[in-house]
Structure formats: structure tokens, C-alpha cells
Design a protein around this motif. Structure first.
Motif, PDB file in Angstrom:
ATOM      1  N   SER A  40       0.837  -1.200   0.000  1.00 54.42           N
ATOM      2  CA  SER A  40       0.000   0.000   0.000  1.00 54.42           C
ATOM      3  C   SER A  40       0.869   1.247   0.000  1.00 54.42           C
ATOM      4  CB  SER A  40      -0.927   0.005   1.211  1.00 54.42           C
ATOM      5  OG  SER A  40      -0.179  -0.265   2.377  1.00 54.42           O
ATOM      6  N   GLY A  41       2.178   1.046   0.092  1.00 54.50           N
ATOM      7  CA  GLY A  41       3.103   2.177   0.051  1.00 54.50           C
ATOM      8  C   GLY A  41       3.297   2.681  -1.378  1.00 54.50           C
ATOM      9  N   ASP A  45       8.302   5.532  -1.482  1.00 55.23           N
ATOM     10  CA  ASP A  45       8.480   5.138  -0.080  1.00 55.23           C
ATOM     11  C   ASP A  45       9.814   4.385   0.021  1.00 55.23           C
ATOM     12  OD1 ASP A  45       6.344   3.943   2.378  1.00 55.23           O
ATOM     13  OD2 ASP A  45       8.279   3.002   2.048  1.00 55.23           O
ATOM     14  N   ARG A  47      10.810   1.905   1.711  1.00 54.87           N
ATOM     15  CA  ARG A  47      10.734   0.436   1.681  1.00 54.87           C
ATOM     16  C   ARG A  47      10.604  -0.053   0.242  1.00 54.87           C
ATOM     17  NH1 ARG A  47       5.517   0.188   4.929  1.00 54.87           N
ATOM     18  NH2 ARG A  47       5.347   2.035   3.620  1.00 54.87           N
ATOM     19  N   GLN A  76      -5.141  -2.395   0.602  1.00 52.99           N
ATOM     20  CA  GLN A  76      -4.447  -2.513   1.885  1.00 52.99           C
ATOM     21  C   GLN A  76      -5.178  -3.506   2.790  1.00 52.99           C
ATOM     22  OE1 GLN A  76      -4.316   1.088   4.270  1.00 52.99           O
ATOM     23  NE2 GLN A  76      -2.347   0.490   5.151  1.00 52.99           N
ATOM     24  N   SER A  94       2.161  -6.034   7.754  1.00 55.14           N
ATOM     25  CA  SER A  94       2.299  -5.439   9.089  1.00 55.14           C
ATOM     26  C   SER A  94       1.882  -6.443  10.156  1.00 55.14           C
ATOM     27  CB  SER A  94       1.420  -4.184   9.193  1.00 55.14           C
ATOM     28  OG  SER A  94       0.057  -4.542   9.083  1.00 55.14           O
ATOM     29  N   LEU A 150       9.463   1.286   9.519  1.00 58.36           N
ATOM     30  CA  LEU A 150       8.599   2.334   8.959  1.00 58.36           C
ATOM     31  C   LEU A 150       8.841   3.658   9.681  1.00 58.36           C
ATOM     32  CD1 LEU A 150       6.409   3.088   6.951  1.00 58.36           C
ATOM     33  CD2 LEU A 150       4.694   2.342   8.595  1.00 58.36           C
ATOM     34  N   ARG A 153       5.560   6.626  14.739  1.00 58.22           N
ATOM     35  CA  ARG A 153       4.284   7.229  14.326  1.00 58.22           C
ATOM     36  C   ARG A 153       3.989   8.444  15.197  1.00 58.22           C
ATOM     37  NH1 ARG A 153       1.718   3.441  10.654  1.00 58.22           N
ATOM     38  NH2 ARG A 153      -0.205   4.651  10.664  1.00 58.22           N
ATOM     39  N   ARG A 178      -7.992   9.352  11.714  1.00 58.73           N
ATOM     40  CA  ARG A 178      -7.944   8.199  10.805  1.00 58.73           C
ATOM     41  C   ARG A 178      -6.871   7.221  11.266  1.00 58.73           C
ATOM     42  NH1 ARG A 178      -3.562   5.591   7.937  1.00 58.73           N
ATOM     43  NH2 ARG A 178      -4.628   3.980   6.772  1.00 58.73           N
ATOM     44  N   PRO A 180      -5.576   2.989  10.214  1.00 59.39           N
ATOM     45  CA  PRO A 180      -5.857   1.917   9.260  1.00 59.39           C
ATOM     46  C   PRO A 180      -6.948   0.986   9.800  1.00 59.39           C
ATOM     47  CG  PRO A 180      -3.497   2.205   9.562  1.00 59.39           C
ATOM     48  CD  PRO A 180      -4.163   3.026  10.622  1.00 59.39           C
ATOM     49  N   PHE A 201      -5.106   3.639   3.513  1.00 58.30           N
ATOM     50  CA  PHE A 201      -4.088   4.678   3.370  1.00 58.30           C
ATOM     51  C   PHE A 201      -4.328   5.514   2.102  1.00 58.30           C
ATOM     52  CE2 PHE A 201       0.095   6.215   2.007  1.00 58.30           C
ATOM     53  CZ  PHE A 201       0.480   6.897   3.149  1.00 58.30           C
ATOM     54  N   ASN A 218       1.180   8.831  11.324  1.00 59.55           N
ATOM     55  CA  ASN A 218       2.195   8.133  10.525  1.00 59.55           C
ATOM     56  C   ASN A 218       3.558   8.720  10.847  1.00 59.55           C
ATOM     57  OD1 ASN A 218       2.014   5.934   8.448  1.00 59.55           O
ATOM     58  ND2 ASN A 218       0.141   7.025   7.899  1.00 59.55           N
ATOM     59  N   ASN A 245       7.303  -3.187   9.433  1.00 58.62           N
ATOM     60  CA  ASN A 245       6.646  -4.054   8.460  1.00 58.62           C
ATOM     61  C   ASN A 245       7.536  -5.278   8.269  1.00 58.62           C
ATOM     62  OD1 ASN A 245       5.723  -1.097   7.196  1.00 58.62           O
ATOM     63  ND2 ASN A 245       4.148  -2.652   7.252  1.00 58.62           N
TER      64      ASN A 245
HETATM   65  C1  KDO Z   1      -1.030   3.395   7.242  1.00 64.69           C
HETATM   66  O1  KDO Z   1      -1.980   2.927   6.601  1.00 64.69           O
HETATM   67  O2  KDO Z   1      -1.139   4.365   7.963  1.00 64.69           O
HETATM   68  C2  KDO Z   1       0.299   2.663   7.138  1.00 64.69           C
HETATM   69  O3  KDO Z   1       1.328   3.442   7.736  1.00 64.69           O
HETATM   70  C3  KDO Z   1       0.238   1.303   7.808  1.00 64.69           C
HETATM   71  C4  KDO Z   1       1.503   0.508   7.535  1.00 64.69           C
HETATM   72  O4  KDO Z   1       1.386  -0.802   8.048  1.00 64.69           O
HETATM   73  C5  KDO Z   1       1.818   0.464   6.040  1.00 64.69           C
HETATM   74  O5  KDO Z   1       0.996  -0.447   5.404  1.00 64.69           O
HETATM   75  C6  KDO Z   1       1.734   1.854   5.428  1.00 64.69           C
HETATM   76  O6  KDO Z   1       0.557   2.520   5.776  1.00 64.69           O
HETATM   77  C7  KDO Z   1       1.675   1.899   3.904  1.00 64.69           C
HETATM   78  O7  KDO Z   1       2.669   1.094   3.309  1.00 64.69           O
HETATM   79  C8  KDO Z   1       1.815   3.328   3.400  1.00 64.69           C
HETATM   80  O8  KDO Z   1       3.043   3.883   3.820  1.00 64.69           O
END
Ligand code: KDO
Length: 337
Positions: A40-41, A45, A47, A76, A94, A150, A153, A178, A180, A201, A218, A245
Motif C-alpha cells: 500500500s506504500g 516510499d 521500503r 491494503q 504489518s 517504517l 508514528r 484516521r 488503518p 491509506f 504516521n 513491516n
Molecule cells: C497506514 O496505513 O497508515 C500505514 O502506515 C500502515 C503501515 O502498516 C503500512 O501499510 C503503510 O501505511 C503503507 O505502506 C503506506 O506507507
């Protein structure tokens, strides 16, 4: 309610379809192994960058790496199920997602447990992780290769500091934050004192810009990468979760590799995780100045008040009841504090 599917069921289904692993499967024969990774990044990013620039070249002689970003192909939170079903080979997953299948993973989602990036690595490589890793492999068909950083936060709100100054969790009462969309994430939002709203996200920027939510949490590199600073006014440095992660791969794909390929792939995953970790740490250290230049207020609240409330709520929660006896103490013993 996440779909729980046993590895046996997956293998039985594949066998019935004539796709059982072990036999000569085209993608493993003359061709290279296809490694589709969903995250979902974003592509920028750290990573994702580490996987594309460090991992992919190190496995290139036997694998093709095909990443998809921003939750476009798998939304996600759906990646683990996709791997389990044989529809995807890899993800950056995660502990919160794993906790949907195995509640005990929530120990790695609790606020103020991991202390820093080095602590995450020590925990991941410690024998205390063996039972967690074995469960994900045996019951979900997902192998956890390495731990990625990551970051810390932080609470990031639309309001300016003049409109709302956050010192303690009580100041977040009624703030529509918000988080996740899993139980473990929602609980963290509640523990911070806010009113959490589940949201993927990919939808957060728009929700912040329209005021559908008051804020999000975040690490600073994500706030910058996703340009949340364009639509928010302040960052409260709560550092409530040193977030991680895992680089995850399908166990059946892993089992098809030769011992030499497995060793190379493991080395590549560790190298990517280490490269991403260093870059993310550098960014985290330098971004406060950048965010202030964008007009944001960035400040520390009463950290003891946040830590006490968050830790207290976790220890009394149903999550803590699922944590294997003694593991929290083992995790704490691996830290420097
Ligand atoms: C998010 O949805 O806030 C989050 O930071 C959760 C993480 O586990 C990770 O999945 C991340 O989003 C996404 O990769 C976006 O950076």
C-alpha cells in the motif's frame, strides 16, 4: 471478519486444479520465478525503493520482481489472504494485518513496546519470534523474511496549534483520527485518547483535505512522501508506535526454490531491509526542519502522559490476554531502556 484459510485447504485446492506445488510448474522450470509484490506504500516510499534497488538486483538471476504500489492491485489489508490463496507471491505486511489471523501478533502493534529500529531487529531475530514465524508459515503459508523500519508514528492534525494544542491524551478527546482498518489499529487510536476512524491509506490525503477526518498518524517520512503536510497544520511528536513491516513471501514459492536460491533471497531481503532502515532513519532525523518550513507546528506533548495511558490500556485489553506468557518481558529485555 478476515477469511481464515488453512494451508492444507490451499494445497488441496491447487492439487485439485492440477497446480500442486512440487511438480514441474512452468514458472519454476526454465523460466525465472515470478515474484509479484503488493504494497500500500508508494513507489517513492523508502521500503519500496529498497526492494526495487537492493532486493530485485540480488535475486535477478533466478527471479523477476514485479511490484505494485498504492494498494492498486490488492487493497491494503488483503495481501496476506492473496498470498495464502496463491494469487500473490510477496508483500510488505504489518503485525496489525497478521494479528487479524493470529491475535498474539498484536504484541508487536502495542504502543510504546518497540523502542527503536535496532530493538525491532533484535526482536525479529530473537528465538522469541520462532513460534510467531512458524504459525504464519504453517497456518497461513506466509514466510516472514525480514523486518523493515517504517518509523515513529506521530499524530498529524488538520487544526493549527492555535486552534488545538495537544499536551495529554485528554486533548485528543473527540478528535476524529484516521487509523488503518483493523482492530489492532483502531485500539491504538482509542488508547491515544482519540476517536478513531478506519480508512485505507490511499484515501487519507483526500479525507484530510475535505475535513472528513481531523487527522491521521504516521511517521514523518510518510507524512512527507504522501504530502500530508499540504493539508494539515501540526504534528504532535507522540512517537506512540515505533512501527515495522515484514517482508513476506509465499511459503510454497519459497519451498520451490533451491537451497542456494533461498540463501540468496534471504540475503537480498535482509540487505533491502537494512538499506531501507538507514534511509528512513536519515529522513526521520532531517524532516522536522522541512515540515516547519512548510508552516507546520511540530512539537512534543507530555510524553509520560501518553505513555502511561497507552501502556495501561494495552495491559488491560483483550489483546494482552492473547500475548504468550513472558514474551513482553523478553521483548523489553532486548531493548536498551
Ligand atoms: C497506514 O496505513 O497508515 C500505514 O502506515 C500502515 C503501515 O502498516 C503500512 O501499510 C503503510 O501505511 C503503507 O505502506 C503506506 O506507507
Amino acid at each position: 471478519m478476515p477469511l481464515k484459510i488453512s494451508r492444507r485447504t490451499v494445497v488441496a485446492t491447487l492439487t485439485a486444479l492440477g497446480l500442486a506445488t512440487g511438480a514441474a510448474v512452468p514458472s519454476f522450470a526454465a523460466d525465472k520465478v515470478k515474484l509479484r509484490l503488493a504494497t500500500s506504500g508508494s513507489e517513492t516510499d523508502q521500503r519500496s525503493v529498497a526492494m526495487a534497488e537492493v532486493f530485485a538486483p540480488m535475486v535477478a538471476d533466478f527471479a523477476t520482481y514485479e511490484p505494485s504500489y498504492n494498494g492498486t492491485i490488492f487493497a491494503q489489508g488483503t495481501e496476506l489472504d492473496a498470498i495464502s490463496r496463491g494469487n500473490l507471491e510477496m508483500s510488505i505486511t504489518s503485525a496489525q494485518e497478521l494479528a487479524q489471523f493470529f491475535p498474539e501478533f498484536s504484541i508487536f502493534t502495542a504502543g510504546y513496546v518497540h523502542q527503536d529500529a535496532a530493538h525491532q531487529v533484535a526482536v525479529f531475530n530473537d528465538p522469541l519470534m520462532d513460534a510467531f514465524k512458524a504459525k504464519a508459515e504453517d497456518e497461513l503459508g506466509v514466510k516472514l523474511l525480514s523486518v523493515m523500519y517504517l518509523g515513529r508514528r506521530q499524530v498529524n492534525l488538520r487544526q493549527s496549534k492555535d486552534e488545538l494544542t495537544v499536551k495529554t491524551p485528554a486533548d485528543l478527546a473527540g478528535v476524529n483520527l484516521r487509523m488503518p482498518g483493523t482492530d489492532a489499529w483502531q485500539f491504538l487510536g482509542k488508547a491515544l485518547g482519540a476517536a478513531p476512524t478506519p480508512m485505507a491509506f490511499a484515501e487519507v490525503y483526500t479525507a484530510l483535505s475535505t475535513g472528513a477526518v481531523d487527522g491521521q498518524d504516521n511517521p514523518l517520512p510518510t507524512v512527507v512522501d504522501a504530502k500530508f503536510y499540504e493539508v494539515t497544520g501540526q504534528i504532535v511528536l507522540t512517537s506512540h508506535l515505533v512501527d515495522l513491516n515484514y517482508i513476506a513471501i509465499s511459503k510454497s514459492v519459497w519451498d520451490e526454490l533451491s537451497a542456494e536460491q533461498q540463501a540468496k533471497l534471504q540475503e537480498a531481503a535482509d540487505a533491502a531491509a537494512e538499506s531501507g532502515r538507514q534511509k528512513q532513519l536519515e529522513k526521520e532525523a532531517s524532516l522536522v526542519a522541512f515540515l516547519e518550513e512548510q508552516g507546520m507546528a511540530v512539537y512534543e506533548p507530555d510524553l509520560a502522559a501518553f505513555r502511561d495511558q497507552v501502556q495501561g490500556m494495552y495491559l488491560e485489553s483483550e489483546f494482552a490476554a492473547s500475548w504468550p506468557e513472558g514474551v513482553l518481558e523478553q521483548i523489553n529485555a532486548l531493548g536498551s531502556k
